[in-house]
Write an enzyme that holds these catalytic residues in place. Structure first.
Site, short mmCIF file in Angstrom:
data_model
loop_
_atom_site.label_atom_id
_atom_site.label_comp_id
_atom_site.label_asym_id
_atom_site.label_seq_id
_atom_site.Cartn_x
_atom_site.Cartn_y
_atom_site.Cartn_z
N LYS A 89 0.87 -1.19 0.00
CA LYS A 89 0.00 0.00 0.00
C LYS A 89 0.89 1.23 0.00
O LYS A 89 2.02 1.18 0.51
CB LYS A 89 -0.88 0.02 1.25
CG LYS A 89 -2.09 0.93 1.14
CD LYS A 89 -3.26 0.21 0.50
CE LYS A 89 -4.44 1.07 0.24
NZ LYS A 89 -5.61 0.27 -0.19
N ASP B 188 -6.92 4.25 -4.57
CA ASP B 188 -7.61 4.13 -3.28
C ASP B 188 -8.23 5.51 -3.05
O ASP B 188 -8.43 6.26 -4.03
CB ASP B 188 -6.65 3.71 -2.16
CG ASP B 188 -7.37 3.27 -0.89
OD1 ASP B 188 -7.87 2.15 -0.83
OD2 ASP B 188 -7.47 4.08 0.08
P1 NDP Z 1 -12.80 7.79 -3.01
O1 NDP Z 1 -11.73 8.78 -2.84
O2 NDP Z 1 -13.40 7.60 -4.35
O3 NDP Z 1 -13.96 8.03 -1.98
C1 NDP Z 1 -13.71 8.05 -0.59
C2 NDP Z 1 -14.95 8.47 0.13
O4 NDP Z 1 -14.77 8.49 1.55
C3 NDP Z 1 -15.31 9.87 -0.21
O5 NDP Z 1 -16.70 10.01 -0.07
C4 NDP Z 1 -14.50 10.62 0.85
O6 NDP Z 1 -14.86 11.92 1.01
C5 NDP Z 1 -14.79 9.81 2.07
N1 NDP Z 1 -13.72 9.97 3.05
C6 NDP Z 1 -12.40 9.79 2.88
N2 NDP Z 1 -11.73 10.02 4.01
C7 NDP Z 1 -12.64 10.39 4.91
C8 NDP Z 1 -12.56 10.77 6.26
N3 NDP Z 1 -11.39 10.81 6.92
N4 NDP Z 1 -13.72 11.07 6.88
C9 NDP Z 1 -14.90 10.99 6.24
N5 NDP Z 1 -15.03 10.65 4.94
C10 NDP Z 1 -13.92 10.35 4.30
O7 NDP Z 1 -12.19 6.42 -2.47
P2 NDP Z 1 -12.72 4.94 -2.69
O8 NDP Z 1 -14.18 4.92 -2.93
O9 NDP Z 1 -11.81 4.30 -3.65
O10 NDP Z 1 -12.42 4.31 -1.25
C11 NDP Z 1 -13.40 4.21 -0.20
C12 NDP Z 1 -13.01 3.09 0.76
O11 NDP Z 1 -12.96 1.84 0.05
C13 NDP Z 1 -11.63 3.25 1.42
O12 NDP Z 1 -11.68 2.68 2.72
C14 NDP Z 1 -10.74 2.39 0.54
O13 NDP Z 1 -9.59 1.95 1.23
C15 NDP Z 1 -11.69 1.24 0.25
N6 NDP Z 1 -11.38 0.43 -0.90
C16 NDP Z 1 -11.14 0.96 -2.14
C17 NDP Z 1 -10.89 0.15 -3.22
C18 NDP Z 1 -10.69 0.69 -4.58
O14 NDP Z 1 -10.44 -0.10 -5.48
N7 NDP Z 1 -10.80 1.98 -4.80
C19 NDP Z 1 -10.82 -1.30 -3.07
C20 NDP Z 1 -11.14 -1.78 -1.74
C21 NDP Z 1 -11.39 -0.92 -0.73
P3 NDP Z 1 -13.72 13.00 0.63
O15 NDP Z 1 -12.86 12.44 -0.46
O16 NDP Z 1 -14.58 14.09 0.18
O17 NDP Z 1 -12.97 13.19 1.90
O1 2IT Z 2 -7.97 -1.56 -0.74
C1 2IT Z 2 -7.89 -2.08 -1.87
O2 2IT Z 2 -8.03 -3.30 -2.05
C2 2IT Z 2 -7.64 -1.20 -3.02
N1 2IT Z 2 -7.55 0.01 -2.84
C3 2IT Z 2 -7.44 -1.78 -4.38
C4 2IT Z 2 -6.01 -2.19 -4.60
C5 2IT Z 2 -5.66 -2.62 -5.99
O3 2IT Z 2 -4.47 -2.93 -6.18
O4 2IT Z 2 -6.51 -2.69 -6.87
#
Ligand code: NDP
Ligand code: 2IT
Length: 446
Positions: free
Chosen positions: A126, A166
């Site tokens: 990561k 992420d």
């Molecule tokens: P995005 O940046 O697209 O969205 C993140 C969301 O969470 C936004 O709505 C953001 O609001 C909010 N957010 C982030 N930090 C905070 C905080 N400290 N307090 C409150 N709200 C917060 O990210 P993703 O959708 O990609 O990721 C969301 C979650 O899913 C994370 O936990 C990530 O690790 C997990 N994840 C992502 C994967 C991927 O492939 N993208 C795969 C597996 C898990 P804002 O940006 O406005 O702060």
């Molecule tokens: O938390 C996660 O699994 C991710 N942000 C996706 C990682 C990836 O390599 O696709």
């Protein structure tokens, strides 16, 4: 908790002070692994878990960049290369002001088990930066990404370490990072996933985490003879993952009634559907950090500074960030008759809240199993890059669906085998651990 696991946690705390999220993640896995060490002392003898909590390598670097006004800035960049026993390091990059070494270590640690569960050959890593994308122009984001990659490029590669997105890193950022890598290495390769469709990306990758988590929820519900059809769902966040989840819930006949941001949550009793789903993409791309605009645009209620877990729903799918469901939130959900909680974000539920759900008989899908669809589809993107052949949407989605079903069944079978039927947390931790542990045993002192 056994003396053995407790002593490992104490050592992790002593060596890594001020990293509470990392301690939390190690504790959660450690509790499950007690069941393994009782049956298999050979892992304890070989100090496999002690090795797993120590990253293979940590890279930390300066990221200088200049804003549109010509002012200088400096951020900190990281890449945690946690474990490469079953494949090249693989995991996302997070750009958010809350990023620290400890946050990324917890995420890299979780990623090792998650990637193992996907059945694909990927180790765990990561990275990211404490850079805040909020309010930044497109050019500023580009310059930041170029500077970040100017250091990172020497540490990664398609057979070494393959980053992805992420929080705060989506297709746009991956594009700028990829472009800079290509210039520096004079090489077009599958070094990143989440790429654009015209330059090596995979269909379905943007939707994959959200789709996967809903497939997993559907499998959990099936074990109780239920489906998603007609169920109301509380979703938190409004980013990439939330967007994919909302689409798939709608497709399966469920109704999403909440979204949230750092500013509060919106309650939409008619459901987030149609043009409202497309609007989520605009909200996310605005770099504005707020969900209130949704309430203004569609005339629904907005609850400032509140989380969505007090709303009466059948299913909760947290999609924002770590530690967003505390015991109070768990109590509200349980009291309101919630039947399933499925983690789309990484570690959104605190340890106490997880126990409350399990004790109340709420189906609980832990992140490292339930959200593995994102990285699994990254793995499918890597396969397509290696073959230099793209797959159709149906092909990728079918593979993703199969992988999610398999992960679900593996969790259930493993939980059963280790004497805790229905405990998806134990199932995911143990099954994820065993594959990596056996690979490490086979490879000697690694
Ligand atoms: P995005 O940046 O697209 O969205 C993140 C969301 O969470 C936004 O709505 C953001 O609001 C909010 N957010 C982030 N930090 C905070 C905080 N400290 N307090 C409150 N709200 C917060 O990210 P993703 O959708 O990609 O990721 C969301 C979650 O899913 C994370 O936990 C990530 O690790 C997990 N994840 C992502 C994967 C991927 O492939 N993208 C795969 C597996 C898990 P804002 O940006 O406005 O702060
Ligand atoms: O938390 C996660 O699994 C991710 N942000 C996706 C990682 C990836 O390599 O696709």
């Amino acid at each position: 908790m056994s003396q053995y696991i407790e002593s490992i946690i104490e050592e992790v705390k002593a060596k890594n002070p001020a990293e509470p999220e990392f301690h939390q993640a190690v504790r959660e896995v450690g509790e499950s692994l007690e069941l393994v060490f009782e049956k298999h002392p050979e892992y304890q003898y070989a100090k496999i878990f002690e090795r797993m909590v120590e990253p293979e390598r940590v890279i930390m670097f300066r990221v200088p960049w200049m804003d549109d006004q010509g002012e200088y800035h400096v951020n900190r960049g990281f890449r945690i290369e946690m474990n490469s026993a079953i494949g090249p390091y693989k995991g996302g990059l997070r750009f958010h002001p809350s990023v620290t070494l400890g946050i990324l270590k917890f995420l890299a640690f979780e990623q090792v088990f998650k990637n193992s569960l996907t059945t694909l050959p990927m180790g765990g890593g990561k990275g990211g930066s404490d850079f805040n994308p909020k309010g930044k122009s497109d050019n500023e984001i580009m310059r930041f990404c170029q500077s970040f990659m100017t250091e990172l490029f020497r540490h990664i590669g398609p057979n070494t370490d393959v980053p992805a997105g992420d929080i705060g890193v989506g297709t746009r950022e991956i594009g700028y990072l990829f472009g800079q890598y290509k210039r520096l290495k004079n090489e077009f390769s599958g070094v990143l996933t989440g790429k654009g469709l015209n330059w090596g990306g995979s269909l379905i990758r943007p939707e994959a985490t959200g789709y996967g988590v809903v497939y997993f929820t559907e499998e959990m519900l099936k074990t109780k003879g239920m489906t998603i059809e007609g169920k109301t769902v509380a979703v938190s966040g409004f980013g990439n993952v939330a967007w994919g989840a909302v689409q798939k819930i709608n497709e399966l006949g469920g109704k999403v009634v909440t979204l949230s941001g750092p500013d509060g949550f919106i309650y939409d009793p008619d459901g987030v559907k149609g043009e409202k789903v497309d609007y989520m993409l605009k909200l996310r791309a605005s770099n504005n950090d707020a969900v209130e605009d949704y309430a203004k645009k569609f005339g629904v209620e907005f609850f400032q500074g509140k989380k969505p877990w007090g709303v009466k729903v059948d299913i909760a799918i947290p999609c924002a960030t770590e530690n967003e469901i505390y015991p109070d939130d768990a109590k509200s959900l349980i009291d309101n008759g919630c039947i399933a909680v499925c983690e789309a974000a990484n570690m959104p539920t605190t340890l106490e809240a997880v126990k409350m759900f399990q004790e109340a008989g709420v189906l609980f899908g832990p992140a490292k199993a339930a959200n593995a669809g994102g990285v699994a589809t990254s793995g499918l993107e890597m396969s397509q890059n290696s073959m230099r052949l793209p797959w159709s949407k149906e092909e990728v989605d079918n593979r993703l669906h199969e992988i999610m079903k398999r992960i679900h069944n593996t969790c259930l079978e493993t939980a059963d085998k280790f004497g805790t039927p229905g405990n998806y947390v134990n199932g995911a931790n143990i099954a994820g651990f065993l594959k990596v542990a056996d690979a490490m045993m086979d490879q000697g002192l690694v």
